[in-house]
Structures are given as structure tokens and as C-alpha cells.
Write an enzyme that holds these catalytic residues in place. Structure first.
Site, PDB file in Angstrom:
ATOM      1  N   PHE A   7     -11.446  -7.900  13.536  1.00 28.28           N
ATOM      2  CA  PHE A   7     -10.375  -8.296  12.633  1.00 28.28           C
ATOM      3  C   PHE A   7     -10.078  -7.159  11.642  1.00 28.28           C
ATOM      4  O   PHE A   7     -10.979  -6.639  11.001  1.00 28.28           O
ATOM      5  CB  PHE A   7     -10.764  -9.566  11.876  1.00 28.28           C
ATOM      6  N   GLN A   8      -8.835  -6.795  11.559  1.00 26.98           N
ATOM      7  CA  GLN A   8      -8.367  -5.722  10.671  1.00 26.98           C
ATOM      8  C   GLN A   8      -9.020  -4.376  10.950  1.00 26.98           C
ATOM      9  O   GLN A   8      -9.210  -3.572  10.059  1.00 26.98           O
ATOM     10  CB  GLN A   8      -8.519  -6.112   9.196  1.00 26.98           C
TER      11      GLN A   8
ATOM     12  N   MET B  27      24.464   8.738   2.669  1.00 29.73           N
ATOM     13  CA  MET B  27      24.239   9.957   3.441  1.00 29.73           C
ATOM     14  C   MET B  27      24.474   9.696   4.927  1.00 29.73           C
ATOM     15  O   MET B  27      25.008  10.555   5.640  1.00 29.73           O
ATOM     16  CB  MET B  27      22.816  10.480   3.199  1.00 29.73           C
TER      17      MET B  27
ATOM     18  N   LYS C 130     -17.640  -1.039   5.790  1.00 29.07           N
ATOM     19  CA  LYS C 130     -18.103  -1.932   4.731  1.00 29.07           C
ATOM     20  C   LYS C 130     -19.625  -1.883   4.558  1.00 29.07           C
ATOM     21  O   LYS C 130     -20.127  -1.938   3.436  1.00 29.07           O
ATOM     22  CB  LYS C 130     -17.656  -3.358   5.050  1.00 29.07           C
TER      23      LYS C 130
ATOM     24  N   GLU D 176       0.814  -1.225   0.000  1.00 31.84           N
ATOM     25  CA  GLU D 176       0.000   0.000   0.000  1.00 31.84           C
ATOM     26  C   GLU D 176       0.841   1.265   0.000  1.00 31.84           C
ATOM     27  O   GLU D 176       0.439   2.290  -0.550  1.00 31.84           O
ATOM     28  CB  GLU D 176      -0.961   0.009   1.188  1.00 31.84           C
TER      29      GLU D 176
HETATM   30  C1  LIG Z   1      12.372   5.503   5.478  1.00 33.34           C
HETATM   31  C2  LIG Z   1      13.666   6.124   5.876  1.00 33.34           C
HETATM   32  N1  LIG Z   1      14.455   5.514   6.797  1.00 33.34           N
HETATM   33  C3  LIG Z   1      15.647   6.069   7.130  1.00 33.34           C
HETATM   34  C4  LIG Z   1      16.065   7.253   6.568  1.00 33.34           C
HETATM   35  C5  LIG Z   1      17.400   7.879   6.984  1.00 33.34           C
HETATM   36  N2  LIG Z   1      18.314   7.918   5.803  1.00 33.34           N
HETATM   37  C6  LIG Z   1      18.479   9.029   5.059  1.00 33.34           C
HETATM   38  S1  LIG Z   1      19.490   8.795   3.763  1.00 33.34           S
HETATM   39  C7  LIG Z   1      19.769   7.189   4.195  1.00 33.34           C
HETATM   40  C8  LIG Z   1      20.677   6.319   3.382  1.00 33.34           C
HETATM   41  C9  LIG Z   1      20.214   6.143   1.989  1.00 33.34           C
HETATM   42  O1  LIG Z   1      21.049   5.213   1.350  1.00 33.34           O
HETATM   43  P1  LIG Z   1      20.982   4.989  -0.205  1.00 33.34           P
HETATM   44  O2  LIG Z   1      19.569   4.799  -0.626  1.00 33.34           O
HETATM   45  O3  LIG Z   1      21.924   3.914  -0.604  1.00 33.34           O
HETATM   46  O4  LIG Z   1      21.415   6.384  -0.785  1.00 33.34           O
HETATM   47  P2  LIG Z   1      22.879   7.082  -0.810  1.00 33.34           P
HETATM   48  O5  LIG Z   1      22.886   8.065   0.309  1.00 33.34           O
HETATM   49  O6  LIG Z   1      23.893   6.013  -0.646  1.00 33.34           O
HETATM   50  O7  LIG Z   1      22.942   7.734  -2.137  1.00 33.34           O
HETATM   51  C10 LIG Z   1      19.067   6.867   5.355  1.00 33.34           C
HETATM   52  C11 LIG Z   1      19.112   5.555   6.023  1.00 33.34           C
HETATM   53  C12 LIG Z   1      15.191   7.852   5.638  1.00 33.34           C
HETATM   54  N3  LIG Z   1      15.481   9.015   5.053  1.00 33.34           N
HETATM   55  N4  LIG Z   1      14.028   7.260   5.291  1.00 33.34           N
END
Ligand SMILES: Cc1ncc(C[n+]2csc(CCOP(=O)(O)OP(=O)(O)O)c2C)c(N)n1
Ligand SMILES: [Mg+2]
Lengths: 592, 183
Positions: A125-126, A491, A175, A63
Site C-alpha cells: 500500500f502506497q 499563451m 518507515k 505536495e
Molecule cells: C503544467 C502545465 N501545463 C500546461 C502548460 C502549457 N501552457 C503554457 S502557458 C499556458 C496557458 C496559461 O494560461 P494562463 O495561466 O491564464 O496565463 P496567460 O497566458 O493567459 O497569461 C499553458 C496551458 C504549462 N506550461 N504547464
């Protein structure tokens, strides 16, 4: 109105089931595509969709994917996105996209099924308290308990989602209400007395703004996602106002494309990973004209040192955005389009001349000469910036839409991919949702079947929503997932390098799948590239493939995303070249 | 700002020592399910204070309810609170009762005092001065009903404290504005 719209006589006072009311109301609202996932509590609506061929339903795999796809659809078309999910887990899986749409002001209507009325409150449920859960993350929500209110509620939901500051609206339908019969009411005349967003600017605000603009010596337009939300006309007016005044323009991440990146007065993106010239211009300007942006912390840096010498004009349709973070001198509560029209009209009527800002432009040229986005040449491996640059060069003359995940790749995409038009750039700005880009690409492609749709992804983000490749294959949506694979949550790694003494705690992308085989397992095409010399040919191969592609672009692993305003620092203290680790003080360390 | 000359930057103003103020806000809302939850949820989500809260439907025909909230914050925060509350779809109006010269605030309290002998007589005497009504009595206790500004009720309960105050139930602040007009 389009061909699906039923005329008033056809629609008013017709009796039908709740499920049929839902479908009829969606058609009257001009919905041609929706994204969803069935379950017990929405089966009557799915049954009504079964024989309905004027609405294309895209079945997703989770979803969350339906929500982000609806967002991508909305942001790339300017229309309202629509998602349909079941009760309980279906609804809770929607919470992330609803919050994402709220933060980025994306118009979206989410219909959720609910357990039958008599079971509400029994832990059936749900069952979950969908309106309770989404109350604080949606612009508005409804639990429809009487089929007689259903049609009106759906029309009101569209009105609220798409007007004022746009946002997500949730309609929870038990529903039994879907089975019950009631009257269908057309959308004509539906309005909500307590909801009357102000869209026209006041004359005195425009007059004051024009006085300041005419007297400015170091002006800057700071534009945001509001200009895009206001529609293509707003972007056109922005360009005209810029041409009349000659002022330089910067934009937030969400506003990219409203002003053409090829223009000589374009400063590039503002903010934490924005352009040196944009941030310095924001810091040193004497007049800031903020249009549809909200002084987000990723833009302002240290608030107390933000643009200390400037007067500020703030155009925003949401009065609560004004003076929230930064005090401004001239608030203009209005839709961007209306405000731009008034400013442009006033500028011409008063025959205002372009102020002499040659000194300012000279200063800006010096900042530009720093060439802040430059990077060293490839050294064996592909540099991620180079990959985005080549992707840009090879796709810029096509009808291209770009989405992203969240991380370094997102910032490199914003820095090195350039946009000339609005609605071409879809990214999760406010919430920063990893896993946004792939399903968003599904939604964009559904809206623009013949266009080239590319998700610039990170290997970590994309795994959060990988299953939506199956959606793309099923619905023949030829999206391209271009992964900048650095084997790191880049990052996070960068911040650990910067702030935590290079202790890389749980940020390595361990046990990565073979993305090429994964693509093939889904029935898509997989391409891998690690050699800069082969990159162009392989990108072209990706573009030429008539179907979904996962492109595994193996890039330099430890590259940092620069330039950067360290948290807690003002705009004029950007890190340009290498990170030493000492840039961030104790205060900054505590920030996010 | 329209009638004044162009002001200097807002940064020339000194916000450093903004004092907290207390405000009574009347919030007129469509009486639909969950509306109180929206208002209260907004206060907790954005870290605003609620010192007192009253709510009831006040116009059946128009489905209008009136919520009175007493809150505290800096001037900047109070401005944000008003703007954020107005942003809620079912909110029709927010009225700053404290700032309005025509604002009236009242509270009702039920105050139980137990005691015998001299303190009991003294409690009754003070109640008379405050125009509190006795609404229940036993040989050893009274329940007083008192209305007035919140400060008056505070004062009353303070005086009852040494005389055998058992418990207090207060409505929270109600508000309205003087004159013939609504809102
Ligand atoms: C749902 C979610 N969980 C955690 C984060 C924290 N976060 C920001 S950037 C990142 C790493 C992203 O890694 P990648 O997709 O490999 O991108 P890169 O920075 O290596 O280009 C994380 C864990 C987030 N922004 N969103
Ligand atoms: Mg990565």
C-alpha cells in the site's frame, strides 16, 4: 553556524531513532523552515517534529505546493529548500517540483517516506519506486536501507544539493529505518570522493577571456540564473566588472536582478519575448561573454543563425553546459563568483582600459529607440502590460518579491516589472510549470515575513494550485495573488492564432470561479478590478491589506505578448507590432 | 587553446558533415545501488546509443565498479556523453579507451555449433586457428569459448554460420589500459 547547530561533542556518537536523526540533521544544517504533508510512511518523522520548535513546518494542501514553496524559499534566500512528504502519492506529487528545481538549478532536499524495508518490491500500500521515478529528474537520490547510514546521507544530500551546480536531492527513508535506532554523525568532514565540482577558473582561460574583452568592439554580457545561484557577491562583482569595462548587459529570464534594470547599459531580457535591443545586440556582437547561462532554446532561437559573427566566452560551473548547444571559443569552468573575481582582478592588474565601443553604443541606442515594449493605451479595458506597469510603480519602493505562473502574464511581468537586486524574482524558467508561482510565494513569504510578496498569475495557471491560498491563510502568510485574468490560456491562444489558423482548440478558460468569492471562502480578501481608472487605488488596497489577497484583474482578453522571435527564426527577425500569421515557416511550426 | 593565437569564431569551423564515430568508454563508479541504472538511464534519456555494455565490481575495498560502454555518435555528441556521464554523482572517472593509445579491448564469447561429418571437422579446424577452446561437446555439437577483439569474434561467428552455428553468447567489450598505472 547558527544557534540551532549542535556542537560536535553533542552530536557525534549519540544514539537516537531514525526520525530523530532526520530532525537533528536538519537542525544542524541550519534548516529553520520546511514544507510538507504527512502520511503513513512519514509519521515517525512527523512525531519527531511535534515537539520541535526550532523548525517551522508549513503544512501545504498538495505536495506539489510543498516542492514549489521550498523552491521559492531557496531562490529568495540562497539557502537550501526542504520538503517532507509521504510515500507513493506523496512522492509522485513531488515529481513536478523536483524536475522544476533540476531545470532551474535550485538547491532543494526532499525527504520522502517509504514503506517498511521488508515490503519494498511487493506492491505494498502506497509503495512506489521513488528512487527509480526521481532518478532522471533529481541531481541525486538515495534509498536509505540502514539507519547507520542515515545521518551521513542527509549531510551528503545537503552538500550535493547546495554545491556545484545546485539541484534537488531526494532521500527516501523506509518507515522501519525511521523507527530503528542508530548513531548520529555530525556534518563535519562529510564529503563524497567522486563528487568534486570545480569552482576556480584556470588562469589561461581567464587570460584568454581578458585578451578578447580588451580587444572587443561590440561586446555584450549575457548573464543567467547561475549568477543568482552563485550568491549576492556574484551580482556585486558583475556590476563592478561592468563598471570597469562599460559593456552592455542582457540577461535570461532566470538571471533578472543580477544587474540593475535602472542602469543605462542594461539591455533588458534576451530571448523569445526579450527586448529588441538585447536580441539584436546578441546577434550583432563581436564578443559574447556568457556568465551562468546555458544557451537555452528560448534564448538562442535558430541555433545555426545564432550570433554568427561573435567570439564566445562561456563561464559555467557545469562542464556539460559548455559546447552543448553553442560552440564557444573560451570555456571557463568555474563558479560565477570566482570567475568574475578573476576577471575583475585581472582587468585591474593589467590596467586594461575601457575599449572604445562608442559606435556600438550608438547602434544600441537606435535599437532602444524602437521602444519594443510599448503598447497602445487602454481602450476601455485594462491592458495587461499597463497592469504590470502600475503594479511595478506602486511597489518598486517597497521591499518586494515577485513570483509568477507560466504564460503571457509571466512574460509581461519579465518585461514590465524591473529588478534592481538579485533573489527578488522567482519564476519557472526551464520547466515552465503552471502552478509554480502561488506556492512559491508561500515559500518566499515564509522566508521574508515582513516583505511584500506578489504572485503575478494567470487565471488558468493559478487554478492548478488554488488550494495553497488555504496554506497562506493558516500560516498567516500575507501573499498577494495578482491575476491577469484574460479568460484565456493566453499563451496557448496566441500560438493558436499564430500557428493554427485561429482555431482556438480548448484554450478558453470556461466556467471560471468568482475569484473574489473564492478568496472569501478561503478566509482571504478578494478584490476585483476592470476599470483602469480604479486600478491604482485597488492595488494600494491590496498592498495595505494585512493578509492574503486574491486580486482579480480583468484585462484585455485578446492581447498578444510581443515582441516575439517566432520559433525557428534568428534574433534579428523579431515580430514587433502586430502578428500577421505568416511569420512562422514549416520548420518553425514543428518546434515548441 | 591557451598556447595558440586567439582563434576565429567557432562558426568559422565547418561542422556540417560530422561523421559518426565508435567509442569505447570505461566508466569508473562507486558501486552503490542503482548506479548502473543512472548511467544507462542517462544514455536513453539523452538519446545516446549503447552498442555494448559490461559491468562488474572491480575493487571490493573501494566499492569501485567498472562499466565499459561501446557507443557511437558525432564528435560533438561523444564530448557531451563524457561530460554528462561525469556529471553523475557516483561517477569517479570516464576514460576514452578508443582515443587512448594505451587502450586494450577484449571480449569473450561462447559459441554453439551443431553438425556432423565434414562441417563438424571444419568447425574444429577453424576453432584451432582462432585459439578457441572446446568447453562442451556431444556427438553432434560443440561449444567454443573464444576471447579477443570484437572483430575477431565477429569473424569467427561469420565462419561458423555455414557450419551449423546455433547460438552465441557474448560478454560485451571489456577494457583496460596498458602500463603500470591504474585508470
Ligand atoms: C503544467 C502545465 N501545463 C500546461 C502548460 C502549457 N501552457 C503554457 S502557458 C499556458 C496557458 C496559461 O494560461 P494562463 O495561466 O491564464 O496565463 P496567460 O497566458 O493567459 O497569461 C499553458 C496551458 C504549462 N506550461 N504547464
Ligand atoms: Mg489567462
Amino acid at each position: 553556524m547558527d544557534t540551532h547547530t549542535l556542537t560536535d561533542t553533542q552530536t557525534t556518537k549519540r544514539t537516537m531513532t531514525g526520525a530523530e536523526i532526520v530532525v537533528t540533521a536538519l537542525k544542524e544544517q541550519g534548516v529553520d523552515t520546511m514544507f510538507g504533508y504527512p502520511g503513513g510512511a512519514v509519521l515517525p518523522i512527523y512525531d519527531a517534529l511535534y515537539s520541535e520548535d526550532s523548525i517551522r513546518h508549513i503544512l501545504v494542501r498538495h505536495e506539489q505546493g510543498a516542492g514549489h514553496a521550498a523552491e521559492g524559499y531557496a531562490r529568495s534566500t540562497g539557502k537550501c529548500g526542504v520538503a517532507l512528504v509521504t510515500s507513493g502519492p506523496g512522492a509522485t506529487n513531488m515529481v513536478t517540483p523536483i524536475t522544476d528545481a533540476m531545470m532551474d538549478s535550485i538547491p532543494m532536499v526532499v525527504i520522502t517516506g517509504q514503506v517498511p524495508s521488508h515490503l519494498i518490491g511487493t506492491d505494498a500500500f502506497q509503495e512506489c519506486d521513488t528512487v527509480g521515478i526521481t532518478r532522471c529528474c533529481a541531481k541525486h537520490n538515495y534509498l536509505v536501507t540502514d539507519v547507520d547510514d542515515l545521518a551521513h546521507t542527509i549531510h551528503e544530500a545537503f552538500l550535493i544539493a547546495t554545491s556545484g551546480r545546485p539541484g534537488p536531492v531526494v532521500i527516501d527513508i523506509p518507515k522501519d529505518v525511521q523507527f530503528a535506532t542508530g548513531p548520529y554523525i555530525g556534518k563535519e568532514g562529510v564529503y563524497k570522493p567522486t563528487y568534486q565540482p570545480k569552482t576556480e577558473p584556470s588562469d589561461h582561460a581567464i587570460r584568454d577571456a581578458l585578451d578578447m574583452m580588451a580587444a572587443a568592439r561590440r561586446p555584450v554580457f549575457y548573464t543567467g540564473g547561475g549568477v543568482i545561484n552563485s550568491g549576492p557577491e556574484a551580482s556585486k562583482l558583475l556590476r563592478e566588472l561592468q563598471a570597469a569595462t562599460g559593456f552592455p548587459v542582457t540577461s535570461t529570464l532566470m538571471g533578472l536582478g543580477a544587474f540593475p534594470a535602472g542602469h543605462e547599459d542594461w539591455l533588458g531580457m534576451v530571448g523569445m519575448h526579450g527586448a529588441y535591443e538585447a536580441n539584436n545586440a546578441m546577434h550583432d556582437c563581436d564578443l559574447m561573454i556568457c556568465i551562468g547561462a546555458r544557451f537555452d532554446d528560448r534564448v538562442t532561437g535558430k541555433v545555426s543563425a545564432f550570433s554568427p559573427g561573435s567570439r564566445k566566452i562561456h563561464i559555467d560551473i557545469d562542464p556539460s553546459s559548455i559546447n552543448k548547444i553553442i560552440r564557444v571559443d573560451v570555456p571557463v569552468v568555474a563558479d560565477c563568483k570566482a570567475a568574475l573575481q578573476a576577471l575583475l582582478g585581472g582587468w585591474k592588474r593589467r590596467k586594461l582600459a575601457k575599449p572604445d565601443i562608442e559606435d556600438w553604443k550608438e547602434q544600441i541606442a537606435k535599437w532602444k529607440a524602437v521602444d519594443c515594449f510599448s503598447y497602445p493605451p487602454n481602450n476601455g479595458a485594462i491592458r495587461p502590460q499597463y497592469a504590470v506597469e502600475r503594479l511595478y510603480e506602486l511597489t518598486k519602493d517597497r521591499d518586494t518579491y515577485i513570483s509568477t505562473e507560466v504564460g503571457q502574464h509571466q512574460m509581461w511581468a519579465a518585461q514590465h516589472y524591473h529588478f534592481e537586486e538579485p533573489n527578488r524574482w522567482m519564476t519557472s524558467g526551464g520547466l515552465g510549470t503552471m502552478g509554480y508561482g502561488l506556492p512559491a510565494a508561500v515559500g518566499i513569504q515564509a522566508a521574508h515575513p515582513g516583505s511584500l510578496v506578489i504572485d503575478i498569475a494567470g487565471e488558468a495557471s493559478v487554478q492548478m494550485v488554488m488550494q495553497e491560498v488555504s496554506t497562506a491563510v493558516q500560516h498567516k502568510l500575507p501573499i498577494k495573488v495578482f491575476i491577469l485574468n484574460n479568460e484565456w490560456m493566453g499563451m496557448v491562444r496566441q500560438w493558436q492564432e499564430l500557428l493554427h489558423g485561429e482555431r482556438y482548440s480548448h484554450s478558453y478558460s470556461e466556467s471560471l470561479p468568482d475569484f473574489v468569492k473564492l478568496a472569501e471562502a478561503y478566509g482571504a480578501k478578494g478584490i476585483q478590478c476592470s476599470d483602469p481608472a480604479e486600478l491604482d487605488a485597488k492595488i494600494l488596497e491590496m498592498i495595505d491589506h494585512d493578509g492574503p489577497v486574491i486580486f482579480d484583474c480583468l484585462v484585455e482578453k485578446a492581447e498578444n505578448c510581443l515582441p516575439m522571435i517566432p520559433s525557428g527564426a534568428p534574433h534579428n527577425e523579431m515580430i514587433l507590432g502586430k502578428i500577421s500569421g505568416d511569420e512562422i515557416g514549416e520548420d518553425g511550426r514543428r518546434m515548441v | 587553446m591557451s598556447k595558440e593565437p586567439i582563434p576565429a569564431s567557432a562558426y568559422d569551423m565547418d561542422h556540417a558533415e560530422e561523421a559518426e564515430e565508435r567509442r569505447t568508454l570505461a566508466i569508473l563508479v562507486d558501486n552503490e545501488p542503482g548506479v548502473l541504472g543512472r548511467v544507462v538511464g542517462l544514455f536513453s534519456a539523452r538519446g545516446y546509443n549503447i552498442e555494448s555494455l559490461t559491468v562488474a565490481e572491480v575493487d571490493r575495498g573501494k566499492h569501485r565498479s567498472r562499466i565499459t560502454i561501446v557507443t557511437t555518435g558525432t564528435a560533438h555528441m561523444l564530448e557531451q556523453i563524457e561530460a554528462q556521464v561525469l556529471r553523475l554523482v557516483p561517477v569517479a572517472a570516464v576514460i576514452d579507451i578508443t582515443k587512448s593509445k594505451r587502450g586494450i579491448e577484449r571480449e569473450l564469447a561462447l559459441v554453439k555449433v551443431a553438425g556432423k561429418g565434414e562441417p563438424r571437422v571444419e568447425a574444429l579446424r577453424i576453432a584451432e586457428i582462432f585459439r578457441a577452446r572446446v568447453i562442451d561437446t556431444t556427438n553432434e555439437s560443440f561449444i567454443f569459448e573464444i576471447t579477443g577483439a570484437s572483430e575477431k569474434i565477429d569473424q569467427f561467428t561469420d565462419l561458423m554460420e555455414p557450419l551449423g552455428l546455433v547460438e552465441v553468447s557474448r560478454t560485451g567489450v571489456l577494457s583496460i589500459r596498458r602500463g603500470k598505472d591504474a585508470g
